[in-house]
Design a protein around this motif. Structure first.
Motif, PDB file in Angstrom:
ATOM      1  N   ILE A 265       7.855  -9.174  -2.229  1.00  0.00           N
ATOM      2  CA  ILE A 265       8.475  -9.269  -3.549  1.00  0.00           C
ATOM      3  C   ILE A 265       7.415  -9.313  -4.657  1.00  0.00           C
ATOM      4  O   ILE A 265       7.608  -8.794  -5.760  1.00  0.00           O
ATOM      5  CB  ILE A 265       9.399 -10.522  -3.646  1.00  0.00           C
ATOM      6  CG1 ILE A 265      10.157 -10.522  -4.977  1.00  0.00           C
ATOM      7  CG2 ILE A 265       8.616 -11.790  -3.457  1.00  0.00           C
ATOM      8  CD1 ILE A 265      11.110  -9.367  -5.144  1.00  0.00           C
ATOM      9  N   HIS A 266       6.267  -9.926  -4.337  1.00  0.00           N
ATOM     10  CA  HIS A 266       5.182 -10.018  -5.325  1.00  0.00           C
ATOM     11  C   HIS A 266       4.560  -8.654  -5.608  1.00  0.00           C
ATOM     12  O   HIS A 266       4.042  -8.419  -6.703  1.00  0.00           O
ATOM     13  CB  HIS A 266       4.095 -10.968  -4.819  1.00  0.00           C
ATOM     14  CG  HIS A 266       4.565 -12.375  -4.637  1.00  0.00           C
ATOM     15  ND1 HIS A 266       4.246 -13.144  -3.531  1.00  0.00           N
ATOM     16  CD2 HIS A 266       5.351 -13.165  -5.419  1.00  0.00           C
ATOM     17  CE1 HIS A 266       4.791 -14.336  -3.646  1.00  0.00           C
ATOM     18  NE2 HIS A 266       5.475 -14.371  -4.776  1.00  0.00           N
ATOM     19  N   LEU A 267       4.618  -7.780  -4.625  1.00  0.00           N
ATOM     20  CA  LEU A 267       3.971  -6.468  -4.757  1.00  0.00           C
ATOM     21  C   LEU A 267       4.716  -5.525  -5.695  1.00  0.00           C
ATOM     22  O   LEU A 267       4.217  -4.443  -6.017  1.00  0.00           O
ATOM     23  CB  LEU A 267       3.829  -5.807  -3.384  1.00  0.00           C
ATOM     24  CG  LEU A 267       3.120  -6.635  -2.301  1.00  0.00           C
ATOM     25  CD1 LEU A 267       2.981  -5.825  -1.019  1.00  0.00           C
ATOM     26  CD2 LEU A 267       1.754  -7.103  -2.784  1.00  0.00           C
ATOM     27  N   THR A 268       5.892  -5.950  -6.139  1.00  0.00           N
ATOM     28  CA  THR A 268       6.685  -5.099  -7.036  1.00  0.00           C
ATOM     29  C   THR A 268       6.399  -5.367  -8.514  1.00  0.00           C
ATOM     30  O   THR A 268       6.956  -4.697  -9.383  1.00  0.00           O
ATOM     31  CB  THR A 268       8.187  -5.316  -6.788  1.00  0.00           C
ATOM     32  OG1 THR A 268       8.524  -6.682  -7.099  1.00  0.00           O
ATOM     33  CG2 THR A 268       8.547  -5.019  -5.335  1.00  0.00           C
ATOM     34  N   VAL A 269       5.527  -6.333  -8.802  1.00  0.00           N
ATOM     35  CA  VAL A 269       5.247  -6.689 -10.196  1.00  0.00           C
ATOM     36  C   VAL A 269       4.722  -5.468 -10.953  1.00  0.00           C
ATOM     37  O   VAL A 269       3.879  -4.726 -10.464  1.00  0.00           O
ATOM     38  CB  VAL A 269       4.239  -7.859 -10.270  1.00  0.00           C
ATOM     39  CG1 VAL A 269       2.909  -7.497  -9.641  1.00  0.00           C
ATOM     40  CG2 VAL A 269       4.034  -8.285 -11.726  1.00  0.00           C
ATOM     41  N   GLU A 270       5.278  -5.265 -12.139  1.00  0.00           N
ATOM     42  CA  GLU A 270       4.854  -4.130 -12.958  1.00  0.00           C
ATOM     43  C   GLU A 270       3.649  -4.553 -13.797  1.00  0.00           C
ATOM     44  O   GLU A 270       3.773  -5.337 -14.736  1.00  0.00           O
ATOM     45  CB  GLU A 270       5.993  -3.667 -13.857  1.00  0.00           C
ATOM     46  CG  GLU A 270       5.627  -2.472 -14.745  1.00  0.00           C
ATOM     47  CD  GLU A 270       4.997  -1.330 -13.968  1.00  0.00           C
ATOM     48  OE1 GLU A 270       3.918  -0.865 -14.383  1.00  0.00           O
ATOM     49  OE2 GLU A 270       5.565  -0.914 -12.928  1.00  0.00           O
ATOM     50  N   SER A 271       2.494  -4.041 -13.429  1.00  0.00           N
ATOM     51  CA  SER A 271       1.263  -4.398 -14.122  1.00  0.00           C
ATOM     52  C   SER A 271       0.176  -3.396 -13.751  1.00  0.00           C
ATOM     53  O   SER A 271       0.109  -2.946 -12.601  1.00  0.00           O
ATOM     54  CB  SER A 271       0.806  -5.815 -13.715  1.00  0.00           C
ATOM     55  OG  SER A 271      -0.513  -6.067 -14.163  1.00  0.00           O
ATOM     56  N   PRO A 272      -0.685  -3.047 -14.696  1.00  0.00           N
ATOM     57  CA  PRO A 272      -1.810  -2.159 -14.369  1.00  0.00           C
ATOM     58  C   PRO A 272      -2.787  -2.811 -13.398  1.00  0.00           C
ATOM     59  O   PRO A 272      -3.656  -2.134 -12.844  1.00  0.00           O
ATOM     60  CB  PRO A 272      -2.466  -1.892 -15.729  1.00  0.00           C
ATOM     61  CG  PRO A 272      -2.061  -3.039 -16.587  1.00  0.00           C
ATOM     62  CD  PRO A 272      -0.686  -3.414 -16.124  1.00  0.00           C
ATOM     63  N   TYR A 273      -2.611  -4.133 -13.193  1.00  0.00           N
ATOM     64  CA  TYR A 273      -3.459  -4.853 -12.238  1.00  0.00           C
ATOM     65  C   TYR A 273      -2.867  -4.857 -10.829  1.00  0.00           C
ATOM     66  O   TYR A 273      -3.471  -5.422  -9.918  1.00  0.00           O
ATOM     67  CB  TYR A 273      -3.683  -6.291 -12.710  1.00  0.00           C
ATOM     68  CG  TYR A 273      -4.551  -6.375 -13.939  1.00  0.00           C
ATOM     69  CD1 TYR A 273      -5.941  -6.463 -13.844  1.00  0.00           C
ATOM     70  CD2 TYR A 273      -3.990  -6.345 -15.216  1.00  0.00           C
ATOM     71  CE1 TYR A 273      -6.740  -6.515 -14.974  1.00  0.00           C
ATOM     72  CE2 TYR A 273      -4.778  -6.403 -16.357  1.00  0.00           C
ATOM     73  CZ  TYR A 273      -6.153  -6.484 -16.228  1.00  0.00           C
ATOM     74  OH  TYR A 273      -6.940  -6.535 -17.357  1.00  0.00           O
ATOM     75  N   ASN A 274      -1.691  -4.248 -10.673  1.00  0.00           N
ATOM     76  CA  ASN A 274      -1.071  -4.168  -9.351  1.00  0.00           C
ATOM     77  C   ASN A 274      -1.726  -3.027  -8.572  1.00  0.00           C
ATOM     78  O   ASN A 274      -1.358  -1.859  -8.696  1.00  0.00           O
ATOM     79  CB  ASN A 274       0.434  -3.931  -9.479  1.00  0.00           C
ATOM     80  CG  ASN A 274       1.137  -3.966  -8.128  1.00  0.00           C
ATOM     81  OD1 ASN A 274       0.509  -3.826  -7.072  1.00  0.00           O
ATOM     82  ND2 ASN A 274       2.453  -4.152  -8.152  1.00  0.00           N
ATOM     83  N   THR A 275      -2.703  -3.385  -7.762  1.00  0.00           N
ATOM     84  CA  THR A 275      -3.467  -2.367  -7.026  1.00  0.00           C
ATOM     85  C   THR A 275      -2.739  -1.890  -5.777  1.00  0.00           C
ATOM     86  O   THR A 275      -3.274  -1.077  -5.024  1.00  0.00           O
ATOM     87  CB  THR A 275      -4.859  -2.903  -6.633  1.00  0.00           C
ATOM     88  OG1 THR A 275      -4.714  -4.126  -5.898  1.00  0.00           O
ATOM     89  CG2 THR A 275      -5.703  -3.151  -7.877  1.00  0.00           C
TER      90      THR A 275
END
Length: 344
Positions: A265-275
């Motif tokens: 669930i954490h991996l779905t965060v919308e952010s340019p830092y989501n590698t």
């Protein structure tokens, strides 16, 4: 009659002499005795707006100055107002009034050891500076959010954490935000010499990108001897065009640095830092990287590993592999170890 007149004159002279002795002795006592009631070293701060009178009041309030009026007279005679400079001055218990005035006249203000390391956001950095130095947190925040100023130094809001190299900086207490930033830039330019720039180029990275990758490396492992291996693995992924999939960047994107377990669930965060979602390096460092991590990137270990997983013994080290199936087995063992410890 003359004898009587002589006796009167002698008595008057004697009184005058006694008064001179008493006055002189009192003055000498006041000048040579302890000026304050402090029993240990004390740091007194002088600001731009202070004058002799306000300084006497400050000394009386903070240090128990015994003779404020004498201090003012001595300070005026020694022309303290002309030479007084703002700063942080160290008073010792046995200092006389003359010693105190001489200290302030000398301008020998004390320095502060400003420790810069481990911060994960600009707010922390500004608070650290504001707590240690005369300018407050807001003054540092203002400058760190000034895009034109940062641009003039070669950085932006996302990359500014590549500028401060972790170290202990000895600076004056009254150092202004711009003065500190210029000091950090000077140290940055000194560190990034031609040799290190050449090493960065061999990695296919700019110095700022090296710091960005190093920030991930130092968040992945505390083991200095493992850092070059971790750096080599991420460089392999960059060269392959494979997502970095670095859990520390997810924690940064979520603003949850203490998150124990990164879930799907954490991996779905919308952010340019989501590698996990976006290829390549994030926009900038996720913390102020350690020098060991920077050097680990510059001197990365060459290998074929493209996967890593924390060891199930919680030693702080990782298992590395080329095989995805083997990586899944490593991950399964680690997840089971987390479950046994009840880590959610």
């Amino acid at each position: 009659m003359a004898t009587k007149k002589t006796r009167i004159i002698l008595r008057i002279l004697l009184v005058i002499v006694l008064l001179v002795i008493i006055t002189g002795g009192t003055a000498l006592y006041l000048y040579k005795s302890k000026a304050t009631t402090i029993t240990s070293d004390y740091y007194l701060r002088i600001g731009n707006d202070d004058n002799i009178a306000s300084l006497a009041l400050k000394l009386e309030k903070e240090c128990g100055l015994k003779y404020p009026s004498v201090f003012i007279k001595v300070a005026e005679r020694m022309n303290l107002q002309r030479w007084m400079k703002k700063g942080r001055y160290q008073l010792t218990p046995n200092m006389t009034i003359t010693d105190v005035v001489r200290l302030f006249r000398s301008g020998r203000s004390q320095t502060v050891n400003l420790v810069v390391r481990g911060m994960t956001d600009v707010q922390q950095f500004a608070e650290n500076c504001g707590n240690k130095l005369e300018p407050d947190t807001d003054a540092f925040l203002y400058l760190l959010n000034d895009t034109a100023y940062l641009d003039s130094m070669g950085f932006n809001l996302k990359t500014v954490f590549a500028l401060p190299l972790p170290d202990t900086y000895n600076v004056f207490w009254h150092t202004e935000p711009d003065e500190l930033m210029q000091r950090l830039k000077k140290e940055y330019d000194k560190y990034w010499n031609d040799n290190r720039k050449a090493l960065a180029l061999q990695c296919g990275l700019t110095p700022i990108e090296v710091s960005t990758l190093a920030s991930i490396v130092c968040k992945e492992t505390n083991q200095v001897d493992e850092m070059p291996i971790v750096a080599g693995m991420y460089l392999n992924r960059l060269r392959m065009g494979m997502p970095l999939q670095a859990d520390p960047t997810i924690k940064f994107a979520l603003n949850q640095p203490l998150l124990k377990r990164v879930l799907k669930i954490h991996l779905t965060v919308e952010s340019p830092y989501n590698t996990y979602k976006y290829n390549g390096l994030p926009p900038g460092p996720i913390c102020i990287p350690s020098k060991q991590a920077i050097e680990a990137v510059l001197h990365f270990t060459e290998h074929n590993y493209i996967f890593m997983c924390a060891r199930e013994d919680f030693s702080g080290y990782h298992n590395f592999t080329v095989s995805y199936n083997e990586h899944l087995l490593n991950a399964k063992r680690y997840q089971a170890a987390l479950d046994r410890r009840g880590i959610q």
